[in-house]
Design a protein around this motif. Structure first.
Motif, PDB file in Angstrom:
ATOM      1  N   LEU A  40     -21.612  15.802 -13.755  1.00 44.93           N
ATOM      2  CA  LEU A  40     -21.609  17.097 -14.414  1.00 44.93           C
ATOM      3  C   LEU A  40     -20.852  16.977 -15.727  1.00 44.93           C
ATOM      4  O   LEU A  40     -19.875  16.231 -15.819  1.00 44.93           O
ATOM      5  N   GLU A  41     -21.285  17.700 -16.760  1.00 42.78           N
ATOM      6  CA  GLU A  41     -20.535  17.749 -18.012  1.00 42.78           C
ATOM      7  C   GLU A  41     -20.160  19.196 -18.302  1.00 42.78           C
ATOM      8  O   GLU A  41     -21.007  20.086 -18.244  1.00 42.78           O
ATOM      9  N   ILE A  42     -18.881  19.423 -18.579  1.00 43.34           N
ATOM     10  CA  ILE A  42     -18.372  20.755 -18.893  1.00 43.34           C
ATOM     11  C   ILE A  42     -17.508  20.644 -20.139  1.00 43.34           C
ATOM     12  O   ILE A  42     -16.493  19.930 -20.137  1.00 43.34           O
ATOM     13  N   ARG A  43     -17.908  21.308 -21.207  1.00 43.99           N
ATOM     14  CA  ARG A  43     -17.165  21.343 -22.472  1.00 43.99           C
ATOM     15  C   ARG A  43     -16.705  19.941 -22.892  1.00 43.99           C
ATOM     16  O   ARG A  43     -15.538  19.695 -23.141  1.00 43.99           O
ATOM     17  N   LYS A  44     -17.633  19.023 -22.914  1.00 45.28           N
ATOM     18  CA  LYS A  44     -17.459  17.634 -23.358  1.00 45.28           C
ATOM     19  C   LYS A  44     -16.671  16.753 -22.390  1.00 45.28           C
ATOM     20  O   LYS A  44     -16.506  15.562 -22.630  1.00 45.28           O
ATOM     21  N   SER A  45     -16.149  17.306 -21.288  1.00 46.53           N
ATOM     22  CA  SER A  45     -15.527  16.484 -20.253  1.00 46.53           C
ATOM     23  C   SER A  45     -16.617  16.117 -19.244  1.00 46.53           C
ATOM     24  O   SER A  45     -17.411  16.965 -18.846  1.00 46.53           O
ATOM     25  N   ARG A  46     -16.634  14.843 -18.861  1.00 41.77           N
ATOM     26  CA  ARG A  46     -17.623  14.376 -17.890  1.00 41.77           C
ATOM     27  C   ARG A  46     -16.946  14.214 -16.534  1.00 41.77           C
ATOM     28  O   ARG A  46     -15.854  13.639 -16.432  1.00 41.77           O
ATOM     29  N   PHE A  47     -17.589  14.725 -15.492  1.00 45.01           N
ATOM     30  CA  PHE A  47     -17.088  14.643 -14.123  1.00 45.01           C
ATOM     31  C   PHE A  47     -18.098  13.865 -13.286  1.00 45.01           C
ATOM     32  O   PHE A  47     -19.296  14.143 -13.342  1.00 45.01           O
ATOM     33  N   LEU A  48     -17.617  12.921 -12.505  1.00 41.96           N
ATOM     34  CA  LEU A  48     -18.461  12.171 -11.577  1.00 41.96           C
ATOM     35  C   LEU A  48     -17.843  12.294 -10.194  1.00 41.96           C
ATOM     36  O   LEU A  48     -16.724  11.834  -9.964  1.00 41.96           O
ATOM     37  N   ALA A  49     -18.582  12.926  -9.276  1.00 39.19           N
ATOM     38  CA  ALA A  49     -18.122  13.052  -7.885  1.00 39.19           C
ATOM     39  C   ALA A  49     -18.840  12.024  -7.036  1.00 39.19           C
ATOM     40  O   ALA A  49     -20.054  11.827  -7.172  1.00 39.19           O
ATOM     41  N   GLN A  50     -18.083  11.388  -6.164  1.00 37.57           N
ATOM     42  CA  GLN A  50     -18.635  10.421  -5.210  1.00 37.57           C
ATOM     43  C   GLN A  50     -18.075  10.774  -3.837  1.00 37.57           C
ATOM     44  O   GLN A  50     -16.866  10.931  -3.683  1.00 37.57           O
ATOM     45  N   ALA A  51     -18.965  10.903  -2.850  1.00 40.98           N
ATOM     46  CA  ALA A  51     -18.552  11.266  -1.495  1.00 40.98           C
ATOM     47  C   ALA A  51     -19.110  10.244  -0.515  1.00 40.98           C
ATOM     48  O   ALA A  51     -20.181   9.669  -0.748  1.00 40.98           O
ATOM     49  N   ALA A  52     -18.395  10.035   0.578  1.00 44.17           N
ATOM     50  CA  ALA A  52     -18.854   9.077   1.589  1.00 44.17           C
ATOM     51  C   ALA A  52     -18.294   9.442   2.954  1.00 44.17           C
ATOM     52  O   ALA A  52     -17.218  10.026   3.055  1.00 44.17           O
ATOM     53  N   PRO A  53     -19.017   9.073   4.016  1.00 45.25           N
ATOM     54  CA  PRO A  53     -18.477   9.232   5.362  1.00 45.25           C
ATOM     55  C   PRO A  53     -17.427   8.144   5.614  1.00 45.25           C
ATOM     56  O   PRO A  53     -17.579   7.018   5.135  1.00 45.25           O
ATOM     57  N   VAL A  54     -16.360   8.495   6.310  1.00 48.56           N
ATOM     58  CA  VAL A  54     -15.304   7.530   6.648  1.00 48.56           C
ATOM     59  C   VAL A  54     -14.850   7.766   8.080  1.00 48.56           C
ATOM     60  O   VAL A  54     -14.875   8.886   8.572  1.00 48.56           O
ATOM     61  N   ALA A  55     -14.411   6.704   8.728  1.00 48.14           N
ATOM     62  CA  ALA A  55     -13.986   6.805  10.125  1.00 48.14           C
ATOM     63  C   ALA A  55     -12.495   7.074  10.271  1.00 48.14           C
ATOM     64  O   ALA A  55     -12.065   7.677  11.252  1.00 48.14           O
ATOM     65  N   ASP A  56     -11.698   6.633   9.290  1.00 48.60           N
ATOM     66  CA  ASP A  56     -10.253   6.788   9.409  1.00 48.60           C
ATOM     67  C   ASP A  56      -9.604   6.778   8.024  1.00 48.60           C
ATOM     68  O   ASP A  56     -10.281   6.602   7.012  1.00 48.60           O
ATOM     69  N   GLU A  57      -8.295   6.961   8.020  1.00 48.39           N
ATOM     70  CA  GLU A  57      -7.558   7.034   6.751  1.00 48.39           C
ATOM     71  C   GLU A  57      -7.677   5.741   5.955  1.00 48.39           C
ATOM     72  O   GLU A  57      -7.825   5.769   4.725  1.00 48.39           O
ATOM     73  N   ALA A  58      -7.644   4.602   6.626  1.00 50.88           N
ATOM     74  CA  ALA A  58      -7.755   3.314   5.925  1.00 50.88           C
ATOM     75  C   ALA A  58      -9.087   3.216   5.188  1.00 50.88           C
ATOM     76  O   ALA A  58      -9.134   2.738   4.047  1.00 50.88           O
ATOM     77  N   ALA A  59     -10.152   3.667   5.811  1.00 51.81           N
ATOM     78  CA  ALA A  59     -11.473   3.630   5.166  1.00 51.81           C
ATOM     79  C   ALA A  59     -11.516   4.581   3.974  1.00 51.81           C
ATOM     80  O   ALA A  59     -12.110   4.265   2.940  1.00 51.81           O
ATOM     81  N   ALA A  60     -10.882   5.745   4.093  1.00 50.67           N
ATOM     82  CA  ALA A  60     -10.845   6.696   2.987  1.00 50.67           C
ATOM     83  C   ALA A  60     -10.081   6.109   1.808  1.00 50.67           C
ATOM     84  O   ALA A  60     -10.538   6.174   0.659  1.00 50.67           O
ATOM     85  N   ARG A  61      -8.934   5.507   2.073  1.00 50.39           N
ATOM     86  CA  ARG A  61      -8.140   4.912   1.001  1.00 50.39           C
ATOM     87  C   ARG A  61      -8.871   3.728   0.362  1.00 50.39           C
ATOM     88  O   ARG A  61      -8.799   3.525  -0.854  1.00 50.39           O
ATOM     89  N   ALA A  62      -9.584   2.949   1.175  1.00 51.76           N
ATOM     90  CA  ALA A  62     -10.350   1.816   0.637  1.00 51.76           C
ATOM     91  C   ALA A  62     -11.474   2.315  -0.269  1.00 51.76           C
ATOM     92  O   ALA A  62     -11.726   1.730  -1.335  1.00 51.76           O
ATOM     93  N   PHE A  63     -12.145   3.396   0.118  1.00 51.12           N
ATOM     94  CA  PHE A  63     -13.209   3.964  -0.718  1.00 51.12           C
ATOM     95  C   PHE A  63     -12.639   4.421  -2.059  1.00 51.12           C
ATOM     96  O   PHE A  63     -13.200   4.130  -3.120  1.00 51.12           O
ATOM     97  N   ILE A  64     -11.519   5.134  -2.015  1.00 51.13           N
ATOM     98  CA  ILE A  64     -10.892   5.629  -3.251  1.00 51.13           C
ATOM     99  C   ILE A  64     -10.513   4.459  -4.159  1.00 51.13           C
ATOM    100  O   ILE A  64     -10.802   4.463  -5.356  1.00 51.13           O
ATOM    101  N   ALA A  65      -9.895   3.428  -3.593  1.00 56.49           N
ATOM    102  CA  ALA A  65      -9.455   2.278  -4.389  1.00 56.49           C
ATOM    103  C   ALA A  65     -10.639   1.543  -5.010  1.00 56.49           C
ATOM    104  O   ALA A  65     -10.561   1.107  -6.172  1.00 56.49           O
ATOM    105  N   SER A  66     -11.722   1.423  -4.294  1.00 56.08           N
ATOM    106  CA  SER A  66     -12.863   0.644  -4.802  1.00 56.08           C
ATOM    107  C   SER A  66     -13.784   1.440  -5.723  1.00 56.08           C
ATOM    108  O   SER A  66     -14.572   0.856  -6.454  1.00 56.08           O
TER     109      SER A  66
END
Length: 194
Positions: free
Chosen positions: A13-39
């Motif tokens: 999405l682009e709003i007033r020249k700022s670009r936003f990119l959302a990425q979502a994924a299924p995760v089984a636990d906190e470690a998987a969520a943190r790994a997704f964010i880091a990668s």
């Protein structure tokens, strides 16, 4: 009913020249969520804000945006989706025009929400944890039949008078398990929910 995603999802999405990119994924636990964010963090982005929710656990980060303007709106989008076992990362490339607090909240929350809506929603199976007390002879017969009902044995405590089991199973299998237990134990064992 709670939902996750069948596969990762993206929305830009682009709003007033700022670009936003959302990425979502299924995760089984906190470690998987943190790994997704880091990668999936964009190294060249101004901010990489995120939120995840797994059962009763949840976390969010504004990553340098004003407090409450990014992480909480992303988490609110997950909750509005009736989401669970999900992580959402929204990267922002600043376009030079300030959006203000309300604009940031709408941008982060809206981008996260549209990303989740763009993905394939997948219902999560409701699992029960039950206990039962069995005679030793019944225990051996029951164990062989549990996989057909999708029952997982979490714990077995052997005692002089029998075996105490802690079981986890899909909610829709509860009655079938009770019928099997009644048949094998001649009505002597019952299931108790935790």
């Amino acid at each position: 009913m709670r939902y996750s995603l069948a596969a990762p999802s993206r929305f830009q999405l682009e709003i007033r020249k700022s670009r936003f990119l959302a990425q979502a994924a299924p995760v089984a636990d906190e470690a998987a969520a943190r790994a997704f964010i880091a990668s999936h963090r964009a190294a060249d982005a101004s901010h990489n804000s995120w939120a995840w929710k797994i059962a009763a656990q949840y976390r969010s980060s504004d990553d340098g945006e004003p407090a409450g303007s990014a992480g909480r709106p992303i988490l609110a989008a997950i909750e509005h989706f009736a989401g669970d076992q999900l992580v959402v990362l929204v990267s922002r490339w600043y376009g030079g025009i300030p959006l203000g607090m309300g604009g940031l909240i709408r941008a982060y929350g809206g981008c996260a929400s549209q990303c989740l809506q763009a993905g394939q929603r997948q219902p999560l199976q409701h699992l029960l944890q039950l206990t039962c007390q069995l005679e030793h002879a019944v225990h051996a017969h029951l164990l062989g039949r549990l996989p057909s009902l999708q029952v997982q044995v979490l714990q077995q405590d052997y005692q002089a008078e029998g075996v105490r089991l802690l079981l986890q199973l899909p909610a829709e299998q509860r009655n079938a398990l009770q019928q099997l237990l009644d048949s094998l134990s001649r009505g002597q064992s019952t299931l108790r929910e935790l």
